[in-house]
Design a protein around this motif. Structure first.
Motif, PDB file in Angstrom:
ATOM      1  N   LEU A  14       0.689  -0.934   0.655  1.00  0.00           N
ATOM      2  CA  LEU A  14       0.091  -0.216  -0.070  1.00  0.00           C
ATOM      3  C   LEU A  14       0.928   1.502   0.016  1.00  0.00           C
ATOM      4  CD1 LEU A  14      -2.562  -0.895   2.337  1.00  0.00           C
ATOM      5  CD2 LEU A  14      -2.437  -0.661   0.314  1.00  0.00           C
ATOM      6  N   PRO A  15       0.238   2.447  -0.433  1.00  0.00           N
ATOM      7  CA  PRO A  15       1.295   3.597  -0.452  1.00  0.00           C
ATOM      8  C   PRO A  15       2.037   4.112   0.296  1.00  0.00           C
ATOM      9  CG  PRO A  15      -1.041   3.947  -1.675  1.00  0.00           C
ATOM     10  CD  PRO A  15      -0.563   1.993  -1.606  1.00  0.00           C
ATOM     11  N   MET A  16       2.542   4.837   0.984  1.00  0.00           N
ATOM     12  CA  MET A  16       2.884   5.844   2.184  1.00  0.00           C
ATOM     13  C   MET A  16       3.054   7.083   1.524  1.00  0.00           C
ATOM     14  SD  MET A  16       6.222   5.321   4.693  1.00  0.00           S
ATOM     15  CE  MET A  16       5.852   3.496   4.965  1.00  0.00           C
ATOM     16  N   SER A  17       2.381   8.157   2.176  1.00  0.00           N
ATOM     17  CA  SER A  17       2.671   9.267   2.218  1.00  0.00           C
ATOM     18  C   SER A  17       4.378   9.731   2.656  1.00  0.00           C
ATOM     19  CB  SER A  17       1.625  10.125   2.586  1.00  0.00           C
ATOM     20  OG  SER A  17       1.767  10.049   3.901  1.00  0.00           O
ATOM     21  N   VAL A  18       4.169  10.915   1.555  1.00  0.00           N
ATOM     22  CA  VAL A  18       5.746  11.999   2.492  1.00  0.00           C
ATOM     23  C   VAL A  18       5.955  12.255   3.577  1.00  0.00           C
ATOM     24  CG1 VAL A  18       6.815  13.554   2.317  1.00  0.00           C
ATOM     25  CG2 VAL A  18       6.251  12.279   0.130  1.00  0.00           C
ATOM     26  N   GLU A  19       4.698  12.463   4.097  1.00  0.00           N
ATOM     27  CA  GLU A  19       4.247  12.845   5.676  1.00  0.00           C
ATOM     28  C   GLU A  19       4.766  11.469   6.966  1.00  0.00           C
ATOM     29  OE1 GLU A  19       2.764  15.813   3.229  1.00  0.00           O
ATOM     30  OE2 GLU A  19       2.263  13.774   3.117  1.00  0.00           O
ATOM     31  N   ASP A  78       9.753  20.758   0.757  1.00  0.00           N
ATOM     32  CA  ASP A  78       8.196  20.304   0.228  1.00  0.00           C
ATOM     33  C   ASP A  78       7.732  20.720  -1.376  1.00  0.00           C
ATOM     34  OD1 ASP A  78       6.220  18.942   0.723  1.00  0.00           O
ATOM     35  OD2 ASP A  78       4.633  20.136   1.930  1.00  0.00           O
ATOM     36  N   VAL A  79       7.232  19.815  -2.251  1.00  0.00           N
ATOM     37  CA  VAL A  79       5.963  20.069  -3.179  1.00  0.00           C
ATOM     38  C   VAL A  79       4.751  20.203  -3.330  1.00  0.00           C
ATOM     39  CG1 VAL A  79       8.388  19.633  -4.188  1.00  0.00           C
ATOM     40  CG2 VAL A  79       6.950  17.911  -4.033  1.00  0.00           C
ATOM     41  N   LYS A  80       4.092  21.312  -4.322  1.00  0.00           N
ATOM     42  CA  LYS A  80       2.628  20.700  -3.945  1.00  0.00           C
ATOM     43  C   LYS A  80       2.132  19.350  -4.457  1.00  0.00           C
ATOM     44  CE  LYS A  80       2.083  25.281  -4.845  1.00  0.00           C
ATOM     45  NZ  LYS A  80       1.103  26.418  -5.763  1.00  0.00           N
ATOM     46  N   SER A  81       2.565  18.958  -6.198  1.00  0.00           N
ATOM     47  CA  SER A  81       2.125  17.446  -6.463  1.00  0.00           C
ATOM     48  C   SER A  81       3.403  16.629  -5.591  1.00  0.00           C
ATOM     49  CB  SER A  81       2.302  17.511  -8.052  1.00  0.00           C
ATOM     50  OG  SER A  81       4.149  18.090  -8.434  1.00  0.00           O
ATOM     51  N   LYS A  82       2.837  16.154  -4.097  1.00  0.00           N
ATOM     52  CA  LYS A  82       3.585  15.350  -3.780  1.00  0.00           C
ATOM     53  C   LYS A  82       3.206  13.741  -4.298  1.00  0.00           C
ATOM     54  CE  LYS A  82       4.429  16.486   0.395  1.00  0.00           C
ATOM     55  NZ  LYS A  82       2.891  17.725   0.595  1.00  0.00           N
ATOM     56  N   LYS A  83       3.940  12.436  -4.678  1.00  0.00           N
ATOM     57  CA  LYS A  83       3.235  11.683  -5.242  1.00  0.00           C
ATOM     58  C   LYS A  83       3.427  10.557  -4.205  1.00  0.00           C
ATOM     59  CE  LYS A  83       6.252  11.907  -9.521  1.00  0.00           C
ATOM     60  NZ  LYS A  83       7.178  11.699 -10.379  1.00  0.00           N
ATOM     61  N   PRO A  84       2.167   9.105  -3.854  1.00  0.00           N
ATOM     62  CA  PRO A  84       2.197   8.620  -3.432  1.00  0.00           C
ATOM     63  C   PRO A  84       3.848   7.950  -3.193  1.00  0.00           C
ATOM     64  CG  PRO A  84       0.484   8.614  -4.512  1.00  0.00           C
ATOM     65  CD  PRO A  84       1.089   9.523  -5.062  1.00  0.00           C
ATOM     66  N   ILE A 103      13.503  22.442  -8.856  1.00  0.00           N
ATOM     67  CA  ILE A 103      13.306  22.073 -10.370  1.00  0.00           C
ATOM     68  C   ILE A 103      12.441  21.181 -10.640  1.00  0.00           C
ATOM     69  CG2 ILE A 103      14.532  22.317 -12.505  1.00  0.00           C
ATOM     70  CD1 ILE A 103      16.176  24.404 -11.495  1.00  0.00           C
ATOM     71  N   GLU A 104      13.152  19.813 -10.290  1.00  0.00           N
ATOM     72  CA  GLU A 104      12.582  19.502 -10.631  1.00  0.00           C
ATOM     73  C   GLU A 104      11.418  18.654  -9.946  1.00  0.00           C
ATOM     74  OE1 GLU A 104      13.479  16.998 -12.507  1.00  0.00           O
ATOM     75  OE2 GLU A 104      15.535  17.724 -13.648  1.00  0.00           O
ATOM     76  N   GLN A 105      10.592  18.843  -9.142  1.00  0.00           N
ATOM     77  CA  GLN A 105       9.851  19.116  -7.814  1.00  0.00           C
ATOM     78  C   GLN A 105       9.708  16.951  -7.389  1.00  0.00           C
ATOM     79  OE1 GLN A 105       6.678  21.056  -7.834  1.00  0.00           O
ATOM     80  NE2 GLN A 105       8.524  21.965  -7.327  1.00  0.00           N
ATOM     81  N   ILE A 106      11.128  17.550  -6.459  1.00  0.00           N
ATOM     82  CA  ILE A 106      11.645  15.781  -5.732  1.00  0.00           C
ATOM     83  C   ILE A 106      11.303  16.344  -4.245  1.00  0.00           C
ATOM     84  CG2 ILE A 106      12.588  14.222  -5.381  1.00  0.00           C
ATOM     85  CD1 ILE A 106      13.546  14.825  -7.924  1.00  0.00           C
ATOM     86  N   PRO A 107      10.499  16.247  -3.778  1.00  0.00           N
ATOM     87  CA  PRO A 107      10.087  16.525  -2.187  1.00  0.00           C
ATOM     88  C   PRO A 107      12.043  16.059  -1.109  1.00  0.00           C
ATOM     89  CG  PRO A 107       8.151  15.497  -2.489  1.00  0.00           C
ATOM     90  CD  PRO A 107       9.792  14.899  -3.642  1.00  0.00           C
TER      91      PRO A 107
END
Length: 244
Positions: free
Chosen positions: A122-127, A140-146, A222-226
């Motif tokens: 199951l996915p895990m959030s960055v938080e 932090d970035v707006k478009s965080k991925k699971p 630039i790469e939108q990586i947390p």
């Protein structure tokens, strides 16, 4: 004749690799406790939207959505195979970049570079990741991925010893994962390495530091990586991330 035989052998090898990849994907979906979520992971990892997949399969988008959300009973083995083959065929039609990357990962990794690699059911959030490993989110970035997995990497060995193709293996079976770099001094080198690779992780964790190089943070922006930092012991990180 020799050229024809060689071509045939290469074609057979490509076919075998494709079959192995399809079997790996289908097996993970059917054996998962949450097959719909796992199906969604693979579709998103290949960069395919629900409407594209449903159109290719000749079914309603709501059918794919219902499978992935669990509203519809889990698809049977034959349906899973059909969906997996469609995902692979669609990628091949676009040039096959994802198929090439994932099949390259099937040949293992250098144990001197990797401390731990895990795929999540199951996915895990960055938080949640940050909470589990006592990490601070420094970018932090707006478009965080699971996150669907993690890889813990000796950053010095990875940069010095891995070729670009080998570097891709750090992503395991999903690029939507956390890459946790150890033996970091400023964080610049790992981020520069990620800047020039085609795939980007869902998050980067820099282990052993609390202040990150400004250039590293600029690349991550630039790469939108947390970007996270943690001082937790590696063995404790592994234990925390393997905990269900």
């Amino acid at each position: 004749m020799e050229g024809g035989t060689g071509y045939s052998a290469r074609a057979n090898e490509r076919g075998d690799i494709r079959v192995r990849l399809a079997e790996r994907m289908a097996g993970e979906i059917t054996l998962s406790d949450s097959p719909g979520e796992t199906l969604r992971k693979w579709r998103m990892s290949f960069g395919i939207v629900q409407t594209e997949l449903s159109a290719y399969l000749g079914i309603s988008p709501s059918v794919v959505s219902d499978y992935e959300s669990g509203r519809r009973r889990s698809p049977g083995v034959q349906t899973v195979k059909r969906i997996v083959n469609a995902i692979i065929d669609m990628d091949i039609a676009k040039g096959g970049s994802k198929v090439r990357a994932y099949t390259a990962m099937m040949y293992g990794f250098n144990p001197n570079v990797i401390y731990d690699m895990e795929e999540y059911e199951l996915p895990m959030s960055v938080e949640e990741l940050a909470e589990r490993i006592d990490a601070s989110v420094v970018l932090d970035v707006k478009s965080k991925k699971p996150l669907y997995g993690h890889t813990i990497i000796d950053s010095i060995r990875a940069i010095l010893e891995l070729s670009s193709n080998e570097f891709q293996r750090l992503y395991g079976w999903s690029t939507e994962r956390a890459l946790i770099f150890t033996k970091v001094s400023t964080g610049r080198s790992p981020m520069v390495a990620l800047r020039v690779t085609s795939f980007k992780p869902g998050a980067v964790v820099l282990h052993g530091i609390s202040k990150v190089d400004e250039m590293a943070l600029k690349i991550a922006e630039i790469e939108q990586i947390p970007v996270l930092t943690t001082l937790m012991d590696i063995s404790n990180i592994i234990e925390a991330l393997h905990r269900k």
